[in-house]
Structures are given as structure tokens and as C-alpha cells.
Design an enzyme around this catalytic site. Sequence first.
Site, PDB file in Angstrom:
ATOM      1  N   ASP A 297       0.874  -1.183   0.000  1.00 62.10           N
ATOM      2  CA  ASP A 297       0.000   0.000   0.000  1.00 62.10           C
ATOM      3  C   ASP A 297       0.908   1.228   0.000  1.00 62.10           C
ATOM      4  OD1 ASP A 297      -2.304   1.671   0.266  1.00 62.10           O
ATOM      5  OD2 ASP A 297      -2.001   1.772   2.426  1.00 62.10           O
ATOM      6  N   SER A 298       0.303   2.388  -0.239  1.00 60.24           N
ATOM      7  CA  SER A 298       1.069   3.633  -0.168  1.00 60.24           C
ATOM      8  C   SER A 298       1.516   3.928   1.259  1.00 60.24           C
ATOM      9  CB  SER A 298       0.196   4.787  -0.652  1.00 60.24           C
ATOM     10  OG  SER A 298      -0.914   4.913   0.215  1.00 60.24           O
TER      11      SER A 298
ATOM     12  N   CYS B 223      -4.423  -1.233  -2.036  1.00 64.46           N
ATOM     13  CA  CYS B 223      -4.558   0.208  -2.223  1.00 64.46           C
ATOM     14  C   CYS B 223      -5.495   0.430  -3.406  1.00 64.46           C
ATOM     15  CB  CYS B 223      -3.170   0.778  -2.515  1.00 64.46           C
ATOM     16  SG  CYS B 223      -3.134   2.516  -2.962  1.00 64.46           S
TER      17      CYS B 223
ATOM     18  N   GLU C  35      -1.559   8.715   8.350  1.00 59.62           N
ATOM     19  CA  GLU C  35      -0.129   8.386   8.247  1.00 59.62           C
ATOM     20  C   GLU C  35       0.686   9.018   9.370  1.00 59.62           C
ATOM     21  OE1 GLU C  35       1.904   6.523   6.031  1.00 59.62           O
ATOM     22  OE2 GLU C  35       0.021   5.627   5.416  1.00 59.62           O
TER      23      GLU C  35
ATOM     24  N   CYS D  10     -10.916   3.613   0.061  1.00 57.41           N
ATOM     25  CA  CYS D  10      -9.481   3.769   0.323  1.00 57.41           C
ATOM     26  C   CYS D  10      -9.155   2.882   1.522  1.00 57.41           C
ATOM     27  CB  CYS D  10      -9.161   5.232   0.639  1.00 57.41           C
ATOM     28  SG  CYS D  10      -7.484   5.519   1.243  1.00 57.41           S
TER      29      CYS D  10
ATOM     30  N   HIS E 233      -7.071   3.074   3.773  1.00 56.60           N
ATOM     31  CA  HIS E 233      -6.765   3.780   5.029  1.00 56.60           C
ATOM     32  C   HIS E 233      -8.049   4.044   5.850  1.00 56.60           C
ATOM     33  CE1 HIS E 233      -2.844   4.662   3.230  1.00 56.60           C
ATOM     34  NE2 HIS E 233      -2.457   5.259   4.338  1.00 56.60           N
TER      35      HIS E 233
HETATM   36  N1  DGL Z   1      -4.612   3.487   0.797  1.00 58.84           N
HETATM   37  C1  DGL Z   1      -4.719   3.984  -0.497  1.00 58.84           C
HETATM   38  C2  DGL Z   1      -6.006   3.697  -1.198  1.00 58.84           C
HETATM   39  O1  DGL Z   1      -6.607   2.701  -0.884  1.00 58.84           O
HETATM   40  C3  DGL Z   1      -3.993   5.181  -0.953  1.00 58.84           C
HETATM   41  C4  DGL Z   1      -4.211   6.447  -0.283  1.00 58.84           C
HETATM   42  C5  DGL Z   1      -3.196   7.456  -0.748  1.00 58.84           C
HETATM   43  O2  DGL Z   1      -2.012   7.163  -0.641  1.00 58.84           O
HETATM   44  O3  DGL Z   1      -3.606   8.515  -1.229  1.00 58.84           O
HETATM   45  O4  DGL Z   1      -6.405   4.403  -2.066  1.00 58.84           O
END
Ligand code: DGL
Length: 262
Positions: A11-12, A74, A152, A184, A186
Site C-alpha cells: 500500500d502507499s 490500495c 499516516e 481507500c 486507510h
Molecule cells: N490506501 C490507499 C487507497 O486505498 C492510498 C491512499 C493514498 O495514498 O492517497 O487508495
Amino acid sequence: MSSNKPIGIFDSGVGGTSIWREIHHLLPNEKTIYLADSKNAPYGEKPRDEIVALSTKNVEKLLALDCKIIVVACNTATTNAIEDLRQKYRIPFVGIEPAIKPAALKSRSKKIGILATKGTLSSELFYSTAELHSKGTEITEVVGTGLVELIESGQKDSQEMELLLKNLLTPFIENNIDFLVLGCSHYPYIIPVIKKLLPPHVTIIDSGEAVAKQTKNLLKDNNILSEENRGSCIFLTNKNPEILKGFVNSEAATHEVSYLDF
Ligand code: DGL
């Protein structure tokens, strides 16, 4: 046939641990290696080419670590890069996409909301999936600007988060949605705050469980399920291991969180 090699997940940043958790729960015998590219988060505001390049870098690292399957935990990377990745590499990939279909099917008011990154909402894959599954349903789309940055930096339960969400969720309330899709990985971490701010009849859904089931199916279909008893879990981050620890520490039985420059 079987394979005791690890499942690679990236993931990011720390958000995809919400997907790792579902995978670990469903497949406790599997080894997992999780890559948090927190140094480059957020992906959501980056151009498509850059998202593809970062995703490719993560895949190369997971392949070097001998992974047997890769889960793109992600939405932004899946909707922008998974087609390129599938073309380039022969290893099986599992992606994550916003759960528009179940929300549109279950919605009574035929008004649903989606909270996701700019990168996801502006992608072709999201557009075509939404077109396909939302006939007769009105979708309110909101870009979750600023949410990933707060998560984050370890501020998921902060007052700043509540203030930001209050603003972002207003269009959903005004448009009377009855389902909110979290697009997302997150965002599952901020469900308690979202619940506090939305009317109680709104159901919140994410794609974590579906991704875990799809991972299991692909392992079975490729005859690469593990035969081990308990899989170890490795978490690697190119930023701050202390933040990542906070997202996984209490759960993984055998685990290790460390810094890696990738
Ligand atoms: N967790 C990510 C997603 O599902 C990326 C969020 C990001 O880095 O902008 O989109």
C-alpha cells in the site's frame, strides 16, 4: 501442490494493514510480507504514470522477497496500475476496488456515497465499474483530501480528523445517502469517527473481507496454499516503523516490523 512462500501485500502506507488483517484472519497459516510505501504517501494526488511507477517498484521488491502472489492493498494503485502490472508480470495479483456493487444492490434510497482519493475517483477503472453497477442509483462522490496524511502521521483519532471529516461528510448527509462506500484502504481506521458524524441509518462498507476471500480463491486455483501451521508476518516501511507498529502490533502472533529503504 502447495507453496509456503509468502503472500506479498503493498500500500502507499499504513492503510493497507486493514486488508492484511482480513487476509491474516482468513488465512492464518500463510506467511505475509507487507510493504508500506509511506515515504511516497499519499498516492491519491499523484499523476497516473507516477502511481504506476511506484507500484512497479513495490512489486519488484516483493518479487525479490520471493512472494507467490501480490495483493495491491490500495484502491488508488489498483484502479490506476493493476492492468499494467498484470501485463508486465506473470505472478497472480489481487486488487481492491470500492464496493459500489453491494452498496447499490442493498441501498433502499438508491442514494449511495463514496469516499475515496482523487486518483481512484478519476480513474477509468472506477468509472467503468461505477457505470456497470450503479444503474438507477445516485452516487455522491467525495475526495477525502487530507485524510491519508492525518492517518499516516498517527492522528486518526485527533480533533483535527473530526473537524476535517465533518466538512467532507456534509454532502453525503445533504444528499440523504443510506450506504457509504469506503474507497481507500486507510479509511477503515476512521470508521468510529465517521459513525459519530453520520446519521445512524447509514451503513458503512469497505472491501477488506472481499479481498481476503479473493486471495484465498486465487491461492486455491493456482494450487499455492501454504501447508504451514502458523504463518509469520513481516511488515516493512520506508518511513517510521513506530507508526506502523501502532497499526499491527497487538494482532500478529509472529511478527516483525522494521525499516527498509525501498
Ligand atoms: N490506501 C490507499 C487507497 O486505498 C492510498 C491512499 C493514498 O495514498 O492517497 O487508495
